[in-house]
Write a protein that holds these residues in place. Structure first.
Motif, mmCIF file in Angstrom:
data_model
loop_
_atom_site.group_PDB
_atom_site.id
_atom_site.type_symbol
_atom_site.label_atom_id
_atom_site.label_comp_id
_atom_site.label_asym_id
_atom_site.label_seq_id
_atom_site.Cartn_x
_atom_site.Cartn_y
_atom_site.Cartn_z
ATOM 1 N N GLY A 1 108.443 -1.149 -29.672
ATOM 2 C CA GLY A 1 107.718 -2.845 -29.480
ATOM 3 C C GLY A 1 106.222 -2.742 -29.527
ATOM 4 N N ARG A 2 105.521 -3.684 -29.388
ATOM 5 C CA ARG A 2 104.475 -4.376 -30.386
ATOM 6 C C ARG A 2 103.038 -3.746 -29.663
ATOM 7 N NH1 ARG A 2 107.738 -6.888 -33.749
ATOM 8 N NH2 ARG A 2 108.626 -9.030 -33.626
ATOM 9 N N ARG A 3 103.428 -3.454 -28.005
ATOM 10 C CA ARG A 3 102.250 -2.818 -27.219
ATOM 11 C C ARG A 3 102.316 -1.663 -27.451
ATOM 12 N NH1 ARG A 3 101.609 -1.393 -22.276
ATOM 13 N NH2 ARG A 3 99.712 -1.528 -20.895
ATOM 14 N N PRO A 4 103.337 -0.836 -27.370
ATOM 15 C CA PRO A 4 103.238 0.450 -27.493
ATOM 16 C C PRO A 4 102.157 0.755 -28.922
ATOM 17 C CG PRO A 4 105.290 0.561 -27.027
ATOM 18 C CD PRO A 4 105.317 -0.957 -27.181
ATOM 19 N N VAL A 5 102.748 -0.067 -29.629
ATOM 20 C CA VAL A 5 102.004 0.704 -31.621
ATOM 21 C C VAL A 5 100.392 0.176 -31.449
ATOM 22 C CG1 VAL A 5 102.600 -0.576 -34.355
ATOM 23 C CG2 VAL A 5 104.207 -0.009 -32.479
ATOM 24 N N LEU A 6 100.068 -0.764 -31.320
ATOM 25 C CA LEU A 6 99.081 -1.346 -30.569
ATOM 26 C C LEU A 6 98.302 -0.462 -29.864
ATOM 27 C CD1 LEU A 6 97.035 -3.672 -31.074
ATOM 28 C CD2 LEU A 6 97.739 -4.620 -29.066
ATOM 29 N N VAL A 7 98.979 0.044 -28.612
ATOM 30 C CA VAL A 7 97.724 0.891 -28.088
ATOM 31 C C VAL A 7 97.551 2.540 -29.237
ATOM 32 C CG1 VAL A 7 97.798 3.007 -26.172
ATOM 33 C CG2 VAL A 7 98.557 0.856 -25.667
ATOM 34 N N THR B 1 99.783 2.485 -43.263
ATOM 35 C CA THR B 1 100.015 1.873 -41.908
ATOM 36 C C THR B 1 100.861 0.363 -42.496
ATOM 37 O OG1 THR B 1 98.043 3.728 -41.842
ATOM 38 C CG2 THR B 1 99.161 2.418 -39.371
ATOM 39 N N ASN B 2 100.711 -0.559 -42.671
ATOM 40 C CA ASN B 2 100.351 -1.798 -42.689
ATOM 41 C C ASN B 2 102.113 -1.473 -42.734
ATOM 42 O OD1 ASN B 2 98.568 -2.766 -41.917
ATOM 43 N ND2 ASN B 2 98.178 -2.768 -44.061
ATOM 44 N N THR C 1 107.898 -1.883 -39.384
ATOM 45 C CA THR C 1 109.282 -1.368 -38.811
ATOM 46 C C THR C 1 108.777 -1.098 -36.971
ATOM 47 O OG1 THR C 1 109.566 -0.755 -41.014
ATOM 48 C CG2 THR C 1 111.151 0.194 -39.079
ATOM 49 N N LEU C 2 107.399 -0.347 -36.945
ATOM 50 C CA LEU C 2 107.440 0.439 -35.201
ATOM 51 C C LEU C 2 107.855 -0.249 -34.459
ATOM 52 C CD1 LEU C 2 104.716 3.274 -36.894
ATOM 53 C CD2 LEU C 2 107.320 3.896 -36.541
ATOM 54 N N SER C 3 106.993 -1.672 -34.298
ATOM 55 C CA SER C 3 107.306 -2.694 -33.547
ATOM 56 C C SER C 3 108.099 -3.289 -33.764
ATOM 57 C CB SER C 3 105.857 -3.660 -33.945
ATOM 58 O OG SER C 3 106.538 -4.621 -34.745
ATOM 59 N N ASP C 4 109.203 -3.470 -34.128
ATOM 60 C CA ASP C 4 110.910 -3.508 -33.714
ATOM 61 C C ASP C 4 111.072 -2.499 -32.994
ATOM 62 O OD1 ASP C 4 110.472 -6.728 -35.126
ATOM 63 O OD2 ASP C 4 111.076 -5.439 -37.587
ATOM 64 N N ARG C 5 111.071 -1.094 -33.723
ATOM 65 C CA ARG C 5 111.781 -0.422 -32.758
ATOM 66 C C ARG C 5 111.098 -0.012 -31.964
ATOM 67 N NH1 ARG C 5 113.216 4.626 -36.862
ATOM 68 N NH2 ARG C 5 114.135 2.757 -37.632
ATOM 69 N N THR D 1 99.550 -5.196 -35.670
ATOM 70 C CA THR D 1 100.406 -5.841 -34.570
ATOM 71 C C THR D 1 99.929 -7.194 -34.163
ATOM 72 O OG1 THR D 1 100.876 -3.035 -34.061
ATOM 73 C CG2 THR D 1 101.032 -4.958 -32.563
ATOM 74 N N ALA D 2 98.596 -7.137 -33.762
ATOM 75 C CA ALA D 2 97.926 -8.654 -33.125
ATOM 76 C C ALA D 2 98.954 -9.691 -34.000
ATOM 77 C CB ALA D 2 96.745 -7.909 -33.455
ATOM 78 N N VAL D 3 98.446 -9.039 -35.118
ATOM 79 C CA VAL D 3 99.548 -10.673 -35.670
ATOM 80 C C VAL D 3 100.394 -10.884 -35.736
ATOM 81 C CG1 VAL D 3 100.321 -11.407 -38.512
ATOM 82 C CG2 VAL D 3 97.408 -10.236 -38.062
ATOM 83 N N ILE D 4 101.576 -10.248 -35.324
ATOM 84 C CA ILE D 4 102.796 -10.693 -35.485
ATOM 85 C C ILE D 4 102.455 -10.868 -33.986
ATOM 86 C CG2 ILE D 4 104.781 -8.455 -35.031
ATOM 87 C CD1 ILE D 4 104.016 -6.817 -37.307
ATOM 88 N N MET D 5 101.915 -10.391 -33.097
ATOM 89 C CA MET D 5 102.148 -10.708 -31.448
ATOM 90 C C MET D 5 101.575 -12.216 -30.956
ATOM 91 S SD MET D 5 100.879 -7.235 -29.386
ATOM 92 C CE MET D 5 101.891 -7.336 -27.607
#
Length: 428
Positions: free
Chosen positions: A89-95, A77-78, A83-87, A134-138
Motif C-alpha cells: 500500500g502507498r500510505r505505509p511506504v509514505l509513513v 530506494t526509488n 514495488t513496495l507500494s504495490d505490495r 509515493t507522493a507522485v504515485i498517489m
C-alpha cells in the motif's frame, strides 16, 4: 515472476478518478510533498559551506561525497518504492519514509566528522526516495490519465517551492546564528509535521488504481498489464522509445542539479558573495522551477510531452553556459531563473510521460525505475563535476555539463514518440 505482479480485486463502484473529485486528499498530498521538499532544502545553501568552512574539505570531489551518498541511496530506494507500494500500500511506504528522516537533523547538527554528514545523507536519500516517489504515485492514482501533467506540475511545484523556501530561510538563519544548529532545526520541524499529517490524515489510494486498471484492461490486452518487475525495468530503461528517452533525460537533468547543489554555493562564495546573496541564488533556481511547473505540467497535457522536454533540456544548457562564464550576482541570478524555467519544462513532463505509457498495474514500478535513473544523476553529477572541478575548475565543469544537457535534449527529440498522452487518454 508471478509474485512480482500485484493482484487487483474488482474496484469499488464508489471510487472515482479526477482532480476535482479527490481535491481534499490531493491538496493534502501537495502539502505533504512541500514538506518533503523542505526536508531536502535544509541542505541546499548550508551543507556545501559546512564542508569547506567547518570540515575543511578543500577538494571539490571530497566535498561532494554527501551528494553521491544521497543520490545513490535515493536512486536505489526509488526503484523499490513502487514495488513496495504495490505490495503493502502507498500510505505505509509514505509513513516509513518520514520515520527514516527523523535522525537526519540530529546527525547534521551533532556530527563531529564528515562521515556523520554522509550517513545523514544516506538516510535522507532513503527517506526522499520513499516519500517523494509515493507522493507522485498517489497523485497519479487519484487523478487518472486526463490531468496527469497537471497533477505532476502541482506535485513537483510544491516539492521544489519547499526546497526553495527552505534554502532561502536557512541562508538567513546561517547568517544570523551560524551554520549549525539553527538551519537544521527547521528541517526537524518539517519532518515532525510531515509525519503527523501522514499518520493522521493521508488515505490509501490503491483502490483508485483498481478502478483505472479495470478500465484500461477493457481496451488493451491483459498480458500488457502482466509484467514482472524485471520486465518493467528493461522496458522502462531500454526497450520502449518513450520510456527510455525519459529515463536518460531524467538522469541528465539531475546530473546538472547535483552540480548546482554541490558547486554553485562554493562558486558564489569564491566570488565574494555573502551568505544572504548565496541563499537568494540557491533559492531562485528551485523557486522558478517550482512556480513554473504549475503551468508547464498542465500545458503538456494539451501540447504533448516530447517538445516540452526537448526545449527544457536546451534551455537548461543555455543557463548553465551563463553560469560558466559569468562572475557576479546579477548574471548568476538571471541564469538561476532561466535554469529553473528550463527544469520546469522537463520535470513534471517526464513523470507524466512515464504515466502515459505505463499500464496502471505496473505504473508504480515504472515510475520507480525512471526515478532510479533520474536520481542516479545526482551521483553521476557529483562524481563528474567534482573530478572536473578538481582538474580544471568549476567553470569548466559547468560548461561540460551544459554540453551533456544539450545532447540529452537531442536524444529526446529523436527517440521519444510525440502523442503518447493522447493514446493514453483514449484508452482510459
Amino acid at each position: 515472476m508471478a509474485s512480482d505482479i500485484p493482484k487487483y480485486d474488482a474496484p469499488s463502484p464508489r471510487t472515482v478518478l479526477g482532480l476535482r473529485e479527490n481535491l481534499p486528499q490531493f491538496m493534502l498530498l501537495v502539502a505533504v510533498n512541500a514538506l518533503v521538499g523542505g526536508t531536502l532544502g535544509q541542505e541546499r545553501t548550508v551543507l556545501p559551506l559546512l564542508a569547506a568552512q567547518e570540515f575543511h574539505l578543500d577538494q571539490y570531489t571530497g566535498g561532494l561525497t554527501y551528494i553521491l551518498a544521497f543520490g545513490l541511496s535515493k536512486a536505489v530506494t526509488n526503484y523499490f518504492a513502487g514495488t513496495l507500494s504495490d505490495r503493502y500500500g502507498r500510505r505505509p511506504v509514505l509513513v516509513a519514509g518520514w520515520l527514516v528522516a527523523v535522525p537526519v537533523p540530529i546527525l547534521l547538527i551533532a556530527g563531529p566528522s564528515w562521515s556523520w554528514i554522509v550517513a545523514a545523507n544516506v538516510l535522507l536519500g532513503i527517506s526522499q526516495g520513499l516519500t517523494w516517489s509515493t507522493a507522485v504515485i498517489m497523485k497519479m492514482d487519484l487523478v487518472g490519465s486526463k490531468q496527469r501533467g497537471l497533477a505532476m506540475g502541482f506535485n513537483e511545484a510544491a516539492g521544489y517551492l519547499g526546497v526553495a523556501g527552505t534554502a532561502l530561510a536557512t541562508g538567513y538563519l546561517a547568517t544570523a546564528y551560524g551554520l549549525r544548529p539553527a538551519p537544521f532545526l527547521l528541517g526537524a520541524a518539517f519532518i515532525a509535521l510531515g509525519l503527523g499529517l501522514t499518520v493522521l490524515a493521508v488515505k490509501e489510494t490503491h483502490h483508485h488504481v483498481k478502478t483505472e486498471a479495470a478500465r484500461h484492461v477493457a481496451t488493451q490486452s491483459r498480458a500488457h498489464g502482466s509484467l514482472t518487475t524485471g520486465q518493467v525495468f528493461t522496458l522502462t530503461s531500454f526497450k520502449d522509445r518513450s520510456l527510455s528517452a525519459a529515463s536518460q533525460a531524467g538522469l541528465v537533468n539531475n546530473l546538472n542539479d547535483g552540480l548546482a547543489w554541490g558547486l554553485f554555493p562554493v562558486l558564489f562564495a569564491g566570488a565574494g558573495l555573502n551568505l544572504g546573496q548565496i541563499g537568494i541564488l540557491a533559492a531562485a533556481y528551485p523557486a522558478a522551477w517550482g512556480l513554473a511547473q504549475l503551468v508547464t505540467g498542465a500545458a503538456s497535457d494539451r501540447g504533448g510531452r516530447k517538445w516540452f522536454i526537448t526545449a527544457g533540456m536546451l534551455v537548461q544548457s543555455v543557463a548553465l553556459g551563463i553560469f560558466a562564464f559569468a562572475h557576479d550576482f546579477g548574471p548568476w541570478l538571471a541564469a538561476a531563473i532561466i535554469l529553473g524555467l528550463g527544469t520546469a519544462l522537463v520535470y513534471p513532463t517526464l513523470l507524466a510521460a512515464i504515466g502515459d505509457v505505463a499500464h496502471p498495474i505496473w505504473r508504480a514500478r515504472s515510475v520507480g525505475v525512471y526515478r532510479l535513473w533520474r536520481d542516479g544523476g545526482f551521483a553521476v553529477g557529483a562524481l563528474l563535476s567534482g573530478v572536473l572541478a578538481d582538474l580544471y575548475g568549476i567553470p569548466a565543469a559547468v560548461a561540460v555539463v551544459a554540453a551533456i544537457t544539450a545532447a540529452s535534449g537531442a536524444v529526446v527529440a529523436v527517440r521519444m514518440r510525440n502523442n503518447d498522452h493522447l493514446r493514453d487518454a483514449s484508452t482510459s
